[in-house]
Design an enzyme around this catalytic site. Structure first.
Site, PDB file in Angstrom:
ATOM      1  N   TYR A 141       0.823  -1.211   0.000  1.00 26.11           N
ATOM      2  CA  TYR A 141       0.000   0.000   0.000  1.00 26.11           C
ATOM      3  C   TYR A 141       0.859   1.263   0.000  1.00 26.11           C
ATOM      4  O   TYR A 141       0.420   2.317  -0.443  1.00 26.11           O
ATOM      5  CB  TYR A 141      -0.899   0.033   1.242  1.00 26.11           C
ATOM      6  N   LYS A 188       3.645 -15.148   1.836  1.00 24.63           N
ATOM      7  CA  LYS A 188       3.797 -15.849   0.552  1.00 24.63           C
ATOM      8  C   LYS A 188       5.302 -16.076   0.385  1.00 24.63           C
ATOM      9  O   LYS A 188       5.938 -15.635  -0.594  1.00 24.63           O
ATOM     10  CB  LYS A 188       3.182 -14.986  -0.572  1.00 24.63           C
ATOM     11  N   ASP A 220      -2.411 -18.143  -0.037  1.00 19.47           N
ATOM     12  CA  ASP A 220      -3.400 -18.830  -0.889  1.00 19.47           C
ATOM     13  C   ASP A 220      -4.040 -19.992  -0.138  1.00 19.47           C
ATOM     14  O   ASP A 220      -5.257 -20.203  -0.189  1.00 19.47           O
ATOM     15  CB  ASP A 220      -2.788 -19.269  -2.228  1.00 19.47           C
ATOM     16  N   ASP A 244      -6.061  -7.339   4.008  1.00 17.10           N
ATOM     17  CA  ASP A 244      -7.223  -6.686   3.387  1.00 17.10           C
ATOM     18  C   ASP A 244      -8.118  -7.735   2.725  1.00 17.10           C
ATOM     19  O   ASP A 244      -9.330  -7.765   2.924  1.00 17.10           O
ATOM     20  CB  ASP A 244      -6.735  -5.674   2.337  1.00 17.10           C
ATOM     21  N   ASP A 248     -12.020  -9.412   4.180  1.00 11.38           N
ATOM     22  CA  ASP A 248     -13.302  -9.416   3.445  1.00 11.38           C
ATOM     23  C   ASP A 248     -13.846 -10.843   3.383  1.00 11.38           C
ATOM     24  O   ASP A 248     -15.041 -11.081   3.565  1.00 11.38           O
ATOM     25  CB  ASP A 248     -13.136  -8.880   2.012  1.00 11.38           C
TER      26      ASP A 248
HETATM   27  C1  IPM Z   1     -10.352  -1.555   4.125  1.00  5.21           C
HETATM   28  C2  IPM Z   1     -10.614  -0.924   2.801  1.00  5.21           C
HETATM   29  C3  IPM Z   1      -9.518   0.071   2.513  1.00  5.21           C
HETATM   30  C4  IPM Z   1      -8.215  -0.690   2.407  1.00  5.21           C
HETATM   31  C5  IPM Z   1      -9.745   0.957   1.285  1.00  5.21           C
HETATM   32  C6  IPM Z   1     -11.053   1.691   1.376  1.00  5.21           C
HETATM   33  C7  IPM Z   1      -8.603   1.908   1.083  1.00  5.21           C
HETATM   34  O1  IPM Z   1     -10.700  -1.890   1.802  1.00  5.21           O
HETATM   35  O2  IPM Z   1     -10.301  -0.825   5.133  1.00  5.21           O
HETATM   36  O3  IPM Z   1     -10.242  -2.771   4.188  1.00  5.21           O
HETATM   37  O4  IPM Z   1      -7.899  -1.263   1.366  1.00  5.21           O
HETATM   38  O5  IPM Z   1      -7.506  -0.715   3.401  1.00  5.21           O
HETATM   39 MG    MG Z   2     -10.726  -3.874   2.553  1.00  8.39          MG
END
Ligand code: IPM
Ligand code: MG
Length: 362
Positions: A141, A188, A220, A244, A248
């Protein structure tokens, strides 16, 4: 206790869910005799429109002075044009970086009443209670990058240094010691040099924690294990990008992103021996439902519980918020995202009122 909390409403459903979160913090202050000041500041898309920047200096200054920051969500189709010089997301990334909030805690705890809301089979979900600790201020990032100005070549660089890895692994290990004493470190290392450093620093750091059961898992494979045997994990620590993606995925175990809070913590500040933190739901700004009063405020409300616990050191108050949420869910109250199809649903404001009432009644 007296505290100042900066509220960053952001975009989309951000203002709606933070309004309910603020209601809950006020109810906590009333019930437990604390004084909480709220300082509303700008971030994200609306800030670009009104102030010409996704992160005004004033927001960073206010956040650095405060005990904690509560964020709604940023972004929306209005600001998605790749040609724009600033983006709402940049505001959040720059805030994390400027406050040095290096550890992002994303707990995934399943409410027994909501198991059927997940797309994963109930028997696989039984016993899931995990905490992902994502490194938040390093990695790909923030490494050097080149935009494809020539429309031909672009790159991003994944960089990690020893101290960056060590501090987040240590924080994850401390958390695991307070939980079920299992830690999975994700990398990884079979391909990436930064991951080989990650693995070697993690191994060294974790030798200080002989009581922990430690595994190193390739990212993975981790993606697979998370849906195949999620209940086997306790604390998972990962770099910025891997964390990240995995969070999710992990959020889907809980059925709805509308339920999950997060905390981004920095170093212990010398002001109150508690880390400054940025607390936010893990969901986004959900522009498709913004302004309709139907967003689930529980992730923002549970983020307040994390705020009380981690940045204000108020464990009893944090637990009171969590049990107020449990009791409202136990009564069957549901926003549309967690309701069974065809069943009755509640709006954002009523959900917030009911949690506030439960908190006062307890
Ligand atoms: C998160 C989001 C952020 C990230 C975005 C909105 C920049 O996906 O907080 O997980 O990638 O960190
Ligand atoms: Mg995110």
């Amino acid at each position: 206790m007296e505290a100042t909390i900066v509220i960053l409403e952001g975009d989309g459903i951000g203002p709606e869910v933070t309004a309910e979160a603020r209601k809950i913090l006020t109810a906590v202050a009333d019930r437990f005799g604390h004084t909480i000041e709220f300082d509303h500041q700008m971030i994200g898309g609306r800030s670009i429109d009104e102030l010409g920047t996704s992160l005004p200096d004033e927001t960073v200054e206010a956040a650095a002075r405060a005990e904690a920051v509560l964020l709604g969500a940023v972004g929306g189709p209005k600001w998605d044009d790749p040609g724009m010089p600033d983006r709402p997301e940049r505001g959040v990334l720059a805030l994390r970086k400027s406050l040095d909030l290096f550890a992002n805690l994303r707990p995934v705890k399943l409410q027994p009443q909501l198991l059927s809301a997940s797309t994963i089979k109930e028997e696989t979900l039984e016993g899931v209670d995990l905490l992902v600790v994502r490194e938040l201020t390093g990695g790909i990032y923030f490494g050097s990058r080149k935009e494809a100005d020539d429309n031909f070549e672009a790159y991003d660089t994944m960089v990690y240094t020893r101290p960056e890895i060590e501090r987040v692994v240590r924080l994850a290990a401390d958390s695991a010691m307070e939980r079920n004493r299992r830690l999975a470190s994700v990398d990884k290392a079979n391909v990436l040099a930064s991951s080989r450093l990650w693995r070697s620093v993690a191994t060294e750091t974790l030798s200080d924690f002989p009581e922990l059961e430690v595994e190193h898992i390739l990212v993975d494979a981790m993606a697979m294990h998370l849906i195949r045997r999620p209940a086997d994990f306790d604390v998972i620590v990962a770099g910025n990008l891997f964390g990240d993606i995995l969070t999710d995925e992990a959020s889907m175990l809980a059925g709805s992103m509308g339920m999950l809070p997060s905390a981004s913590l920095g170093d212990i500040s010398n002001r109150h021996e508690l880390p400054l933190g940025l607390f936010e739901p893990i969901h986004g700004s959900a522009p498709d439902i913004a302004g309709q009063g139907i967003a689930n405020p529980l992730a923002a409300i549970l983020s307040c519980a994390m705020l009380l616990r981690h940045s204000l050191g108020l464990e009893e108050e944090a637990a009171a918020v969590e049990s107020a949420v449990d009791s409202v869910l136990a009564e069957g109250v549901r926003t549309p995202d967690i309701a069974q199809p065809g069943s009755e649903t509640t709006g954002t404001e009523v959900m917030g009122d009911l949690v506030a009432q439960a908190l006062k009644a307890a």
